[in-house]
Enzyme design. Structure first.
Site, PDB file in Angstrom:
ATOM      1  N   ARG A 183       0.832  -1.203   0.000  1.00  0.00           N
ATOM      2  CA  ARG A 183       0.000   0.000   0.000  1.00  0.00           C
ATOM      3  C   ARG A 183       0.864   1.249   0.000  1.00  0.00           C
ATOM      4  NH1 ARG A 183      -3.939  -1.770   4.907  1.00  0.00           N
ATOM      5  NH2 ARG A 183      -5.038  -3.460   3.866  1.00  0.00           N
ATOM      6  N   GLU A 312       2.999 -18.566  19.740  1.00  0.00           N
ATOM      7  CA  GLU A 312       2.582 -19.556  18.754  1.00  0.00           C
ATOM      8  C   GLU A 312       3.806 -20.182  18.084  1.00  0.00           C
ATOM      9  OE1 GLU A 312      -0.320 -18.173  15.986  1.00  0.00           O
ATOM     10  OE2 GLU A 312      -1.609 -17.289  17.531  1.00  0.00           O
ATOM     11  N   TYR A 360      -7.908 -23.716   3.305  1.00  0.00           N
ATOM     12  CA  TYR A 360      -7.893 -22.704   4.357  1.00  0.00           C
ATOM     13  C   TYR A 360      -9.040 -21.726   4.126  1.00  0.00           C
ATOM     14  CZ  TYR A 360      -6.704 -18.851   7.346  1.00  0.00           C
ATOM     15  OH  TYR A 360      -6.774 -17.879   8.302  1.00  0.00           O
ATOM     16  N   ASP A 362     -11.191 -18.268   5.770  1.00  0.00           N
ATOM     17  CA  ASP A 362     -11.545 -17.271   6.768  1.00  0.00           C
ATOM     18  C   ASP A 362     -12.962 -17.569   7.241  1.00  0.00           C
ATOM     19  OD1 ASP A 362      -9.169 -15.798   6.789  1.00  0.00           O
ATOM     20  OD2 ASP A 362      -9.767 -14.669   5.001  1.00  0.00           O
TER      21      ASP A 362
END
Length: 375
Positions: A183, A312, A360, A362
């Protein structure tokens, strides 16, 4: 048969399906081998903090129908995912890659300066490939270098990615990083979606709302007495591992999994952010989650004198572990396609979710998928 649907798995797919089926007058029985419902979005309350037991889950979508649906079950807060990365050089960088990152990395202050720096590093990467007679990136490393350049790759991508996948970036496929967000604005919001947040009171409230009024049996393994459970309903909604459903006849699919080290601290605010990635190969964990920041903001963070963090650790999946991320390489995809071909021949079984579809997901697309099933 006592039920219209036996739903194997009380995660988001199964709970949403049960909720919508019940609204249409269908009788549902939901079973799950875990001692709790909610699958991987289950939260455990510690010191008044909702701890994401299976890793951070941030709901985000641009689908107004999905957003309205989940908010009809429980209102969501205004949490915005803006992770930070601690790099091998010890500095902190904003993610995703944006003008804040480029300023922190190179000191550039305008989009034009940042673009010039990126183009310079991209040219170097392309030249190195051309010197080897290569025109297209052959692996994740070459793909990343041609997209973002050497500095950001080495500081923010390489170590983290190799820890996450347990393989050198030169052995990982290029497509994994092909959509790398870049961005040219000072915007730390990780997602581009219109809506984003966490259920007020935690994800358990969402799951409890979805399963309200539905028969649920926990600590119940479908495969321990398969014939019995299959006799309980006209149709099955299966959200477990598709290879297990077919008794691994084509071999086992591979996954990556995550181990969590959770600690309660006698301080109100450890890292000032919900998510901090650690991109150095010398740090064994991939990130630290500070759970209170998902639901507590501003001065309210200090109202609770304790905090809970989770480190993690990404590792290879083995039997007995919780499968997290499909390893979507050529071998595993070929095996999955064999199972999928069998699944298409099951008129009375609906396969859904990340394990049943070896994909996978969301959270929002899961809900959208179930909503579409009922259309």
């Amino acid at each position: 048969m006592n039920h219209d649907y036996l739903i194997v798995g009380a995660g988001l797919f199964g709970a949403t399906f049960a909720h919508l089926a019940r609204k249409r007058g269908k009788r549902c029985l939901v079973i799950d081998k875990r001692p709790h419902s909610g699958g991987n979005i289950y939260c455990e309350e510690i010191e008044g903090i909702n701890v994401h037991k299976y890793g951070a889950h941030i709901f985000h979508t641009s689908d107004c129908e999905v957003w309205d649906f989940v908010n009809s079950i429980v209102p969501f807060n205004r949490y915005t995912n803006s992770p930070v990365a601690q790099a091998p050089d010890g500095r902190l960088y904003n993610l995703p890659f944006n003008m804040n990152t480029f300023y922190q990395m190179w000191g550039v202050r305008t989009p034009a300066e940042a673009q010039a720096k990126l183009e310079e590093q991209r040219r170097d990467a392309v030249a190195a490939m051309e010197a080897e007679g290569v025109t297209e990136p052959r692996n994740l490393e070459e793909q990343a270098l041609t997209l973002i350049g050497k500095d950001i790759y080495e500081q923010l991508i390489k170590g983290y990615t190799e820890k996450q996948w347990g393989r050198p970036c030169t052995e990982l496929p290029a497509f994994i990083i092909r959509r790398l967000p870049v961005r040219m604005t000072f915007d730390n919001n990780y997602f581009n979606d219109s809506y984003q947040g966490i259920p007020i009171g935690g994800y358990n409230r969402l799951i409890d709302g979805l399963l309200d009024g539905i028969d649920v049996k926990l600590d119940t393994d479908f495969f321990a007495n398969r014939a019995h459970w299959e006799s309980m309903a006209d149709r099955i909604v299966f959200t477990g591992k598709i290879d297990e459903f077919y008794d691994y006849r084509f071999g086992k699919l591979e996954y990556r999994t995550v181990r969590f080290e959770t600690e309660t601290l006698d301080e109100a605010n450890r890292q000032g952010n919900a998510v901090v990635n650690y991109t150095s190969a010398d740090v064994p964990y991939t990130r630290i989650i500070e759970h209170k920041h998902f639901e507590t903001f501003g001065a309210a963070v200090y109202e609770n004198p304790k905090t809970v963090i989770s480190r993690e650790y990404s590792t290879e999946w083995r039997d007995g572990m919780e499968p997290f991320y499909p390893v979507n390489d050529a071998r595993n995809q070929a095996v999955y396609e064999q199972y999928r071909a069998l699944a298409t021949q099951e008129p009375n079984v609906i396969f859904g979710g990340r394990l049943a579809e070896y994909k996978y997901y969301d959270m929002a697309p899961i809900i959208a998928q179930v909503l579409n099933l009922f259309k």
